[in-house]
Design an enzyme around this catalytic site. Structure first.
Site, PDB file in Angstrom:
ATOM      1  N   LYS A   2       1.264  -0.085  14.947  1.00 19.23           N
ATOM      2  CA  LYS A   2       2.680  -0.106  15.308  1.00 19.23           C
ATOM      3  C   LYS A   2       3.105  -1.274  16.207  1.00 19.23           C
ATOM      4  O   LYS A   2       4.295  -1.528  16.358  1.00 19.23           O
ATOM      5  CB  LYS A   2       3.035   1.206  16.042  1.00 19.23           C
ATOM      6  CG  LYS A   2       2.958   2.440  15.174  1.00 19.23           C
ATOM      7  CD  LYS A   2       4.249   2.655  14.406  1.00 19.23           C
ATOM      8  CE  LYS A   2       4.143   3.711  13.355  1.00 19.23           C
ATOM      9  NZ  LYS A   2       3.755   3.203  12.020  1.00 19.23           N
ATOM     10  N   TYR A  57      -9.343   5.249   7.631  1.00 21.56           N
ATOM     11  CA  TYR A  57      -9.475   5.573   9.056  1.00 21.56           C
ATOM     12  C   TYR A  57     -10.502   6.696   9.159  1.00 21.56           C
ATOM     13  O   TYR A  57     -10.260   7.792   8.650  1.00 21.56           O
ATOM     14  CB  TYR A  57      -8.138   6.068   9.622  1.00 21.56           C
ATOM     15  CG  TYR A  57      -7.067   5.005   9.721  1.00 21.56           C
ATOM     16  CD1 TYR A  57      -6.246   4.711   8.638  1.00 21.56           C
ATOM     17  CD2 TYR A  57      -6.859   4.318  10.918  1.00 21.56           C
ATOM     18  CE1 TYR A  57      -5.248   3.749   8.741  1.00 21.56           C
ATOM     19  CE2 TYR A  57      -5.858   3.350  11.022  1.00 21.56           C
ATOM     20  CZ  TYR A  57      -5.066   3.074   9.931  1.00 21.56           C
ATOM     21  OH  TYR A  57      -4.076   2.124  10.030  1.00 21.56           O
ATOM     22  N   PRO A 105      -4.001   0.346  18.733  1.00 23.62           N
ATOM     23  CA  PRO A 105      -3.735  -0.182  17.389  1.00 23.62           C
ATOM     24  C   PRO A 105      -3.890   0.824  16.249  1.00 23.62           C
ATOM     25  O   PRO A 105      -3.543   0.508  15.107  1.00 23.62           O
ATOM     26  CB  PRO A 105      -4.761  -1.314  17.241  1.00 23.62           C
ATOM     27  CG  PRO A 105      -5.814  -1.033  18.240  1.00 23.62           C
ATOM     28  CD  PRO A 105      -5.168  -0.297  19.358  1.00 23.62           C
ATOM     29  N   HIS A 128       0.835  -1.202   0.000  1.00 28.38           N
ATOM     30  CA  HIS A 128       0.000   0.000   0.000  1.00 28.38           C
ATOM     31  C   HIS A 128       0.872   1.255   0.000  1.00 28.38           C
ATOM     32  O   HIS A 128       1.618   1.483   0.946  1.00 28.38           O
ATOM     33  CB  HIS A 128      -0.918   0.021   1.227  1.00 28.38           C
ATOM     34  CG  HIS A 128      -2.097  -0.890   1.097  1.00 28.38           C
ATOM     35  ND1 HIS A 128      -3.197  -0.830   1.919  1.00 28.38           N
ATOM     36  CD2 HIS A 128      -2.360  -1.887   0.206  1.00 28.38           C
ATOM     37  CE1 HIS A 128      -4.076  -1.757   1.555  1.00 28.38           C
ATOM     38  NE2 HIS A 128      -3.587  -2.412   0.521  1.00 28.38           N
ATOM     39  N   TYR A 170       3.560   6.921   9.790  1.00 26.14           N
ATOM     40  CA  TYR A 170       2.750   5.736   9.485  1.00 26.14           C
ATOM     41  C   TYR A 170       3.582   4.645   8.825  1.00 26.14           C
ATOM     42  O   TYR A 170       3.467   3.464   9.184  1.00 26.14           O
ATOM     43  CB  TYR A 170       1.551   6.123   8.605  1.00 26.14           C
ATOM     44  CG  TYR A 170       0.545   5.008   8.492  1.00 26.14           C
ATOM     45  CD1 TYR A 170      -0.439   4.820   9.452  1.00 26.14           C
ATOM     46  CD2 TYR A 170       0.593   4.113   7.417  1.00 26.14           C
ATOM     47  CE1 TYR A 170      -1.347   3.775   9.367  1.00 26.14           C
ATOM     48  CE2 TYR A 170      -0.319   3.065   7.323  1.00 26.14           C
ATOM     49  CZ  TYR A 170      -1.284   2.901   8.296  1.00 26.14           C
ATOM     50  OH  TYR A 170      -2.172   1.862   8.215  1.00 26.14           O
TER      51      TYR A 170
HETATM   52  P1  RFL Z   1       2.564 -11.385  21.930  1.00 29.69           P
HETATM   53  O1  RFL Z   1       2.092 -11.467  20.506  1.00 29.69           O
HETATM   54  O2  RFL Z   1       1.558 -11.097  22.976  1.00 29.69           O
HETATM   55  O3  RFL Z   1       3.299 -12.766  22.242  1.00 29.69           O
HETATM   56  C1  RFL Z   1       3.685 -13.117  23.548  1.00 29.69           C
HETATM   57  C2  RFL Z   1       3.815 -14.631  23.621  1.00 29.69           C
HETATM   58  O4  RFL Z   1       4.265 -14.979  24.931  1.00 29.69           O
HETATM   59  C3  RFL Z   1       3.479 -16.064  25.430  1.00 29.69           C
HETATM   60  N1  RFL Z   1       3.466 -16.000  26.892  1.00 29.69           N
HETATM   61  C4  RFL Z   1       4.212 -16.814  27.679  1.00 29.69           C
HETATM   62  N2  RFL Z   1       5.042 -17.812  27.379  1.00 29.69           N
HETATM   63  C5  RFL Z   1       5.621 -18.467  28.401  1.00 29.69           C
HETATM   64  N3  RFL Z   1       5.380 -18.159  29.712  1.00 29.69           N
HETATM   65  C6  RFL Z   1       4.546 -17.168  30.059  1.00 29.69           C
HETATM   66  N4  RFL Z   1       4.310 -16.867  31.344  1.00 29.69           N
HETATM   67  C7  RFL Z   1       3.911 -16.442  29.022  1.00 29.69           C
HETATM   68  N5  RFL Z   1       3.051 -15.407  28.990  1.00 29.69           N
HETATM   69  C8  RFL Z   1       2.790 -15.159  27.693  1.00 29.69           C
HETATM   70  C9  RFL Z   1       2.100 -15.836  24.817  1.00 29.69           C
HETATM   71  O5  RFL Z   1       1.342 -17.046  24.764  1.00 29.69           O
HETATM   72  C10 RFL Z   1       2.465 -15.325  23.415  1.00 29.69           C
HETATM   73  O6  RFL Z   1       2.613 -16.378  22.493  1.00 29.69           O
HETATM   74  O7  RFL Z   1       3.724 -10.294  22.096  1.00 29.69           O
HETATM   75  P2  RFL Z   1       4.886  -9.831  21.100  1.00 29.69           P
HETATM   76  O8  RFL Z   1       5.638 -11.019  20.572  1.00 29.69           O
HETATM   77  O9  RFL Z   1       5.603  -8.761  21.799  1.00 29.69           O
HETATM   78  O10 RFL Z   1       4.114  -9.234  19.817  1.00 29.69           O
HETATM   79  C11 RFL Z   1       3.300  -8.095  19.935  1.00 29.69           C
HETATM   80  C12 RFL Z   1       2.204  -8.090  18.859  1.00 29.69           C
HETATM   81  O11 RFL Z   1       1.527  -9.319  18.883  1.00 29.69           O
HETATM   82  C13 RFL Z   1       1.223  -6.930  19.070  1.00 29.69           C
HETATM   83  O12 RFL Z   1       1.925  -5.759  19.374  1.00 29.69           O
HETATM   84  C14 RFL Z   1       0.358  -6.650  17.823  1.00 29.69           C
HETATM   85  O13 RFL Z   1      -0.541  -7.699  17.584  1.00 29.69           O
HETATM   86  C15 RFL Z   1      -0.410  -5.349  17.995  1.00 29.69           C
HETATM   87  N6  RFL Z   1      -1.328  -5.034  16.880  1.00 29.69           N
HETATM   88  C16 RFL Z   1      -0.850  -4.513  15.693  1.00 29.69           C
HETATM   89  N7  RFL Z   1       0.471  -4.374  15.493  1.00 29.69           N
HETATM   90  C17 RFL Z   1       0.952  -3.932  14.288  1.00 29.69           C
HETATM   91  O14 RFL Z   1       2.163  -3.806  14.128  1.00 29.69           O
HETATM   92  N8  RFL Z   1       0.117  -3.598  13.242  1.00 29.69           N
HETATM   93  C18 RFL Z   1      -1.229  -3.715  13.358  1.00 29.69           C
HETATM   94  O15 RFL Z   1      -1.946  -3.469  12.383  1.00 29.69           O
HETATM   95  C19 RFL Z   1      -1.774  -4.157  14.630  1.00 29.69           C
HETATM   96  N9  RFL Z   1      -3.087  -4.303  14.811  1.00 29.69           N
HETATM   97  C20 RFL Z   1      -2.706  -5.215  17.050  1.00 29.69           C
HETATM   98  C21 RFL Z   1      -3.577  -4.837  15.975  1.00 29.69           C
HETATM   99  C22 RFL Z   1      -3.238  -5.780  18.218  1.00 29.69           C
HETATM  100  C23 RFL Z   1      -4.598  -5.948  18.335  1.00 29.69           C
HETATM  101  N10 RFL Z   1      -5.072  -6.555  19.531  1.00 29.69           N
HETATM  102  C24 RFL Z   1      -6.027  -7.579  19.553  1.00 29.69           C
HETATM  103  C25 RFL Z   1      -4.378  -6.325  20.769  1.00 29.69           C
HETATM  104  C26 RFL Z   1      -4.946  -4.981  16.097  1.00 29.69           C
HETATM  105  C27 RFL Z   1      -5.461  -5.512  17.277  1.00 29.69           C
HETATM  106  C28 RFL Z   1      -6.960  -5.602  17.368  1.00 29.69           C
HETATM  107  C1  PHB Z   2      -5.765  -4.599  10.812  1.00 26.33           C
HETATM  108  O1  PHB Z   2      -5.921  -4.845   9.599  1.00 26.33           O
HETATM  109  O2  PHB Z   2      -5.986  -5.443  11.676  1.00 26.33           O
HETATM  110  C2  PHB Z   2      -5.317  -3.251  11.234  1.00 26.33           C
HETATM  111  C3  PHB Z   2      -4.924  -2.329  10.271  1.00 26.33           C
HETATM  112  C4  PHB Z   2      -4.526  -1.068  10.649  1.00 26.33           C
HETATM  113  C5  PHB Z   2      -4.521  -0.725  11.990  1.00 26.33           C
HETATM  114  C6  PHB Z   2      -4.881  -1.657  12.954  1.00 26.33           C
HETATM  115  C7  PHB Z   2      -5.289  -2.924  12.575  1.00 26.33           C
HETATM  116  O3  PHB Z   2      -4.147   0.520  12.350  1.00 26.33           O
END
Ligand code: RFL
Ligand code: PHB
Length: 391
Positions: free
Chosen positions: A297, A201, A293, A72, A385
């Site tokens: 980032k 957005y 989110p 994109h 971004y």
């Molecule tokens: P994670 O993904 O939470 O992974 C942590 C892992 O550690 C395990 N764990 C343990 N293992 C052993 N012993 C314990 N005591 C433990 N406790 C936990 C867990 O089971 C898990 O497997 O952290 P990590 O690796 O730092 O990664 C972070 C990302 O997952 C997170 O920041 C993103 O998903 C955030 N996020 C987005 N990030 C982006 O860069 N671009 C996006 O578009 C974006 N959209 C989002 C998002 C997060 C969302 N939610 C649901 C929070 C959209 C949403 C809706």
């Molecule tokens: C997504 O596709 O899940 C998504 C995209 C952009 C955002 C957050 C989540 O800022």
């Protein structure tokens, strides 16, 4: 058991770190509380910055992403239904983002971990970092009812916001900074073509909405919701109606409806822990910081943390220098805080704050109008971004 680096958590932070260390010839073992299907099944991030795309390529993991990911060069903002485009590629001298779901990234990382011998212990219960202030730390856990222990030189706490690593740092050492927002995001996945070829957005009087996607046939949509709302109260029909209202008549008319196959509510928060290292324990990714989110980032910050951490650890093991290890926390936090600022600002600009008044809403509308007409403002948005450089 003994290894050089014990990694707690097999999310994006832990798995990328495991791959980076493996490639550099540093021994590591990843301890994950859940199984692969659970970690891979979580619907989360959708947008990869260049930093993340580059790392996938550097690790020879980019093949499927190149084929299936969507590049994109622009994104859209909407103010009460008036949609305008931010031409990120033109404004930043060619930078783009990649739409490729976190689930796909995780699949590629897990498949390659098997093929390359990156060691992962799944279903590790009761994981605990031990003796982090000594030069002989270890991690203990229980596996199938048997107590286990891994001696190591360093521990990388990559266990997310609810993990155990951050809690292992004494509370008089840690400082935390937090902002909890008075709303969440209700998100759905549906097997329908997206309403636009790029993201939208939308700031609307009724609240924020986001049109995103996973592929040309799979849409991801979000709407801002109250923290006390229940999924059961949101039928698909109610969701689609509200989404279309908030995207406005033009974009709303292009929304193709279909049954959702995933629906969940996530709270929004900004959170940073300092420092990101104590003794022999490092924190990386969501274990150390959370962003709302809106800026897309979270996963990208997890990636930039572990790129920096792997450089520091490789320098320690290969050159015998602790300069990188000592600098890791300050270096990572410098990038983290800039992403926190952008995510907070973008959230503040686009969401409806129940406790704020008409003046604040007018300020949002005026700022969106300013961005629409100002190349300078658009450059600021675009360069944040697509992701600030890793320094
Ligand atoms: P994670 O993904 O939470 O992974 C942590 C892992 O550690 C395990 N764990 C343990 N293992 C052993 N012993 C314990 N005591 C433990 N406790 C936990 C867990 O089971 C898990 O497997 O952290 P990590 O690796 O730092 O990664 C972070 C990302 O997952 C997170 O920041 C993103 O998903 C955030 N996020 C987005 N990030 C982006 O860069 N671009 C996006 O578009 C974006 N959209 C989002 C998002 C997060 C969302 N939610 C649901 C929070 C959209 C949403 C809706
Ligand atoms: C997504 O596709 O899940 C998504 C995209 C952009 C955002 C957050 C989540 O800022």
């Amino acid at each position: 058991m003994r290894t050089q680096v014990a990694i707690i958590g097999a999310g994006p932070a832990g798995l990328f770190l495991g791959h980076l260390l493996k490639r550099a010839g540093v021994d590591a073992v990843i301890l994950e509380r859940r199984d692969r299907a659970y970690v891979e099944g979580r619907v989360r991030a959708g947008v990869l910055e260049q930093v993340t795309v580059d790392l996938m390529e550097r690790l020879d993991l980019g093949q499927r992403m190149r084929r299936e990911g969507l590049v994109h060069g622009g994104t859209n903002l909407a103010s009460d239904g008036d949609v305008f485009r931010i031409d990120m590629a033109e404004l930043t001298g060619g930078s783009t983002v990649m739409v490729y779901g976190q689930q796909e990234v995780m699949k590629d990382l897990f498949d390659a971990a098997e093929a390359r011998g990156v060691q992962i212990v799944f279903d590790a219960e009761d994981v605990h970092p031990q003796d982090i202030e000594s030069d002989r730390p270890s991690v203990t856990w229980r596996e199938n009812g048997v107590d286990k222990r891994l001696d190591c030189d360093f521990i990388a706490g990559c266990d997310g916001y609810h993990g155990v690593s951050r809690a292992a740092i004494p509370s008089d050492v840690l400082r935390t900074f937090e902002r909890v927002y008075p709303f969440g995001w209700l998100g759905i996945l549906a097997e329908v073509p997206p309403c636009d070829h790029e993201l939208i957005y939308s700031n609307h009087e009724r609240g924020f909405a986001l049109a995103s996607m996973r592929s040309p046939t799979r849409s991801r949509y979000y709407i801002q919701c109250g923290l006390d709302e229940k999924i059961e109260d949101w039928s698909d029909e109610r969701f689609w109606d509200e989404l279309c209202l908030r995207l406005g008549p033009e974009a709303g008319a292009k929304v193709i409806r279909g049954p959702s196959f995933e629906k969940s509510i996530a709270p929004l928060r900004s959170f940073v822990t300092e420092p990101m290292r104590h003794g022999r324990l490092f924190l990386a990714g969501d274990a150390a910081h959370i962003v709302p989110p809106t800026g897309a980032k979270g996963m990208n910050l997890a990636v930039s943390d572990v790129v920096m951490l792997s450089e520091a650890l490789v320098e320690h093991f290969q050159d015998g220098s602790d300069a990188g290890v000592d600098h890791y926390s300050a270096r990572a936090l410098a990038r983290v805080w800039k992403a926190e600022r952008f995510s907070w600002w973008f959230t503040s600009l686009t969401h409806r704050f129940p406790d704020r008044d008409g003046f604040d809403r007018k300020m949002q509308v005026a700022e969106l109008a300013y961005i629409k007409g100002s190349r300078a403002a658009q450059i600021t948005l675009a360069e944040n971004y697509v992701g600030l450089p890793l320094v």
